[in-house]
Write a protein that holds these residues in place. Sequence first.
Motif, PDB file in Angstrom:
ATOM      1  N   UNK A 197       8.617  16.024   2.410  1.00 11.44           N
ATOM      2  CA  UNK A 197       7.461  16.621   1.749  1.00 11.44           C
ATOM      3  C   UNK A 197       6.823  15.680   0.749  1.00 11.44           C
ATOM      4  N   UNK A 198       6.724  14.406   1.117  1.00 13.71           N
ATOM      5  CA  UNK A 198       6.182  13.387   0.217  1.00 13.71           C
ATOM      6  C   UNK A 198       4.699  13.182   0.525  1.00 13.71           C
ATOM      7  N   UNK A 199       3.843  13.678  -0.359  1.00 15.57           N
ATOM      8  CA  UNK A 199       2.400  13.530  -0.164  1.00 15.57           C
ATOM      9  C   UNK A 199       1.825  14.503   0.847  1.00 15.57           C
ATOM     10  N   UNK A 250      -1.468   8.788   3.013  1.00 14.06           N
ATOM     11  CA  UNK A 250      -0.885   9.395   4.208  1.00 14.06           C
ATOM     12  C   UNK A 250      -1.829   9.256   5.393  1.00 14.06           C
ATOM     13  N   UNK A 251      -3.132   9.392   5.135  1.00 10.87           N
ATOM     14  CA  UNK A 251      -4.108   9.276   6.218  1.00 10.87           C
ATOM     15  C   UNK A 251      -4.040   7.902   6.865  1.00 10.87           C
ATOM     16  N   UNK A 258       0.818  -1.204   0.000  1.00 13.62           N
ATOM     17  CA  UNK A 258       0.000   0.000   0.000  1.00 13.62           C
ATOM     18  C   UNK A 258       0.852   1.255   0.000  1.00 13.62           C
ATOM     19  N   UNK A 259       1.946   1.254   0.783  1.00 16.20           N
ATOM     20  CA  UNK A 259       2.739   2.467   0.875  1.00 16.20           C
ATOM     21  C   UNK A 259       3.539   2.726  -0.396  1.00 16.20           C
ATOM     22  N   UNK A 260       3.866   1.680  -1.142  1.00 18.70           N
ATOM     23  CA  UNK A 260       4.699   1.848  -2.325  1.00 18.70           C
ATOM     24  C   UNK A 260       3.888   1.896  -3.618  1.00 18.70           C
ATOM     25  N   UNK A 261       2.768   1.190  -3.666  1.00 14.63           N
ATOM     26  CA  UNK A 261       1.969   1.154  -4.891  1.00 14.63           C
ATOM     27  C   UNK A 261       0.738   2.043  -4.731  1.00 14.63           C
ATOM     28  N   UNK A 262       0.435   2.879  -5.703  1.00 12.09           N
ATOM     29  CA  UNK A 262      -0.661   3.840  -5.556  1.00 12.09           C
ATOM     30  C   UNK A 262      -2.033   3.204  -5.738  1.00 12.09           C
ATOM     31  N   UNK A 263      -2.371   2.257  -4.850  1.00 15.31           N
ATOM     32  CA  UNK A 263      -3.685   1.610  -4.981  1.00 15.31           C
ATOM     33  C   UNK A 263      -4.779   2.456  -4.346  1.00 15.31           C
ATOM     34  N   UNK A 264      -4.462   3.104  -3.226  1.00 15.79           N
ATOM     35  CA  UNK A 264      -5.438   4.024  -2.659  1.00 15.79           C
ATOM     36  C   UNK A 264      -5.484   5.247  -3.572  1.00 15.79           C
ATOM     37  N   UNK A 265      -6.628   5.851  -3.698  1.00 11.40           N
ATOM     38  CA  UNK A 265      -6.863   6.803  -4.775  1.00 11.40           C
ATOM     39  C   UNK A 265      -5.934   8.008  -4.782  1.00 11.40           C
ATOM     40  N   UNK A 266      -5.597   8.551  -3.622  1.00 14.97           N
ATOM     41  CA  UNK A 266      -4.800   9.767  -3.581  1.00 14.97           C
ATOM     42  C   UNK A 266      -3.666   9.637  -2.588  1.00 14.97           C
ATOM     43  N   UNK A 267      -2.664  10.503  -2.764  1.00 21.75           N
ATOM     44  CA  UNK A 267      -1.562  10.540  -1.800  1.00 21.75           C
ATOM     45  C   UNK A 267      -2.080  10.885  -0.412  1.00 21.75           C
ATOM     46  N   UNK A 268      -3.063  11.784  -0.374  1.00 24.24           N
ATOM     47  CA  UNK A 268      -3.599  12.191   0.920  1.00 24.24           C
ATOM     48  C   UNK A 268      -4.232  11.011   1.658  1.00 24.24           C
ATOM     49  N   UNK A 269      -4.921  10.140   0.911  1.00 22.08           N
ATOM     50  CA  UNK A 269      -5.541   8.984   1.555  1.00 22.08           C
ATOM     51  C   UNK A 269      -4.484   8.008   2.039  1.00 22.08           C
ATOM     52  N   UNK A 295       5.347   5.181  12.037  1.00 24.76           N
ATOM     53  CA  UNK A 295       5.919   6.408  12.597  1.00 24.76           C
ATOM     54  C   UNK A 295       7.149   6.834  11.801  1.00 24.76           C
ATOM     55  N   UNK A 296       7.984   5.854  11.464  1.00 30.67           N
ATOM     56  CA  UNK A 296       9.167   6.161  10.657  1.00 30.67           C
ATOM     57  C   UNK A 296       8.772   6.638   9.261  1.00 30.67           C
ATOM     58  N   UNK A 297       7.804   5.956   8.653  1.00 28.49           N
ATOM     59  CA  UNK A 297       7.345   6.343   7.321  1.00 28.49           C
ATOM     60  C   UNK A 297       6.773   7.752   7.334  1.00 28.49           C
ATOM     61  N   UNK A 298       5.980   8.067   8.338  1.00 30.11           N
ATOM     62  CA  UNK A 298       5.365   9.387   8.426  1.00 30.11           C
ATOM     63  C   UNK A 298       6.434  10.457   8.656  1.00 30.11           C
ATOM     64  N   UNK A 299       7.394  10.151   9.512  1.00 34.05           N
ATOM     65  CA  UNK A 299       8.489  11.090   9.731  1.00 34.05           C
ATOM     66  C   UNK A 299       9.250  11.372   8.448  1.00 34.05           C
ATOM     67  N   UNK A 300       9.496  10.322   7.674  1.00 35.83           N
ATOM     68  CA  UNK A 300      10.192  10.496   6.405  1.00 35.83           C
ATOM     69  C   UNK A 300       9.390  11.320   5.418  1.00 35.83           C
TER      70      UNK A 300
END
Length: 312
Positions: A99-101, A74-75, A61-72, A89-94
């Motif tokens: 500034x990714x998504x 990230x949510x 999920x984090x690498x492939x854009x299956x969820x419709x938007x970057x915002x979703x 937590x690490x992914x969100x910090x990164x």
Amino acid sequence: MKAGNNQDFGMSMNDAEIYALGRMYEFGITVEQDHRKAAELYIEAAEMGNEQAKNVFFFDFDQKPRINTKQERVATIMEAAQMGYVDAQYSLGGRYRGGIGMRKSYPAAFYWLSKAAEQGHVEATYYLGAMYLRGRGTEVDIGKAKELTRKAADLGYAPAQHEIGKVLLGEEGRKLEAIEWIRRSSDNGYRIAQLDLGTMHLQGDGVEFDPIRGMELLTSSAKQRYASAAYKLGEIFDKGQYGFEKDPEKAIRWYKKAQRIGYVGAELRLAQIYQNGEGVERDLFQCIKYYKLADQHGWHYANNMLMEIFAN
């Protein structure tokens, strides 16, 4: 397997069953396809210790854009991070750091990387040290930066090991200690450390003079798409260095690899080789091609060379 409660079927479900339900929602198997619901189920299963769910969520999920938007996307990561899942937590910090998504925010990056580091996440520990070093999201604290970098190195994180080695190289009387850290990093597959250690072996600088071992390390680094290593190999065969004979064919092959992965200096050297016919047949078409590429990539000296060629 651990048991949990899921409202979809009104029964207690273990982690494997929740994971399987997530797959059903992801692919629309007997239920309406719902990627957000799938992500929620994967998070729930991951929190219960299901390794498949952890892998699916963070490497799918984090690498492939299956969820419709970057915002979703990230949510869903935000939800997992708030639940205390260290990889989230690490992914969100990164994401905040780069500034990714989302809008770049060093304070937010510092917060989430701190949370992950508190749980022993080695990469978060290393990048948190970098934030202390540069004063991003926090005050500059060189002592804290060194402490965290050393902690990440002790935990086996190769970039941290290499960084400690490079710092120690600049300190009087600590060269052997520095080389040992660089060697550890190289042994852990870090391509920059492999280039550094390989060059040391080629030169006999603080280590045994061993050109064969040096070339092995440079080749390993270059195969990991490290352009500087590929260019160094090109130079060795181009100039006949460290006891190796000149080999224009090998030189060109390595220069081309360096060029393909972004080393502009390789474009200039290839242009010169084809312009002068150094070990190969003179080829102005190839020469112009590489000078044009070098000019496009900011080496405007190449444009002067093109003007001279066209003037003649």
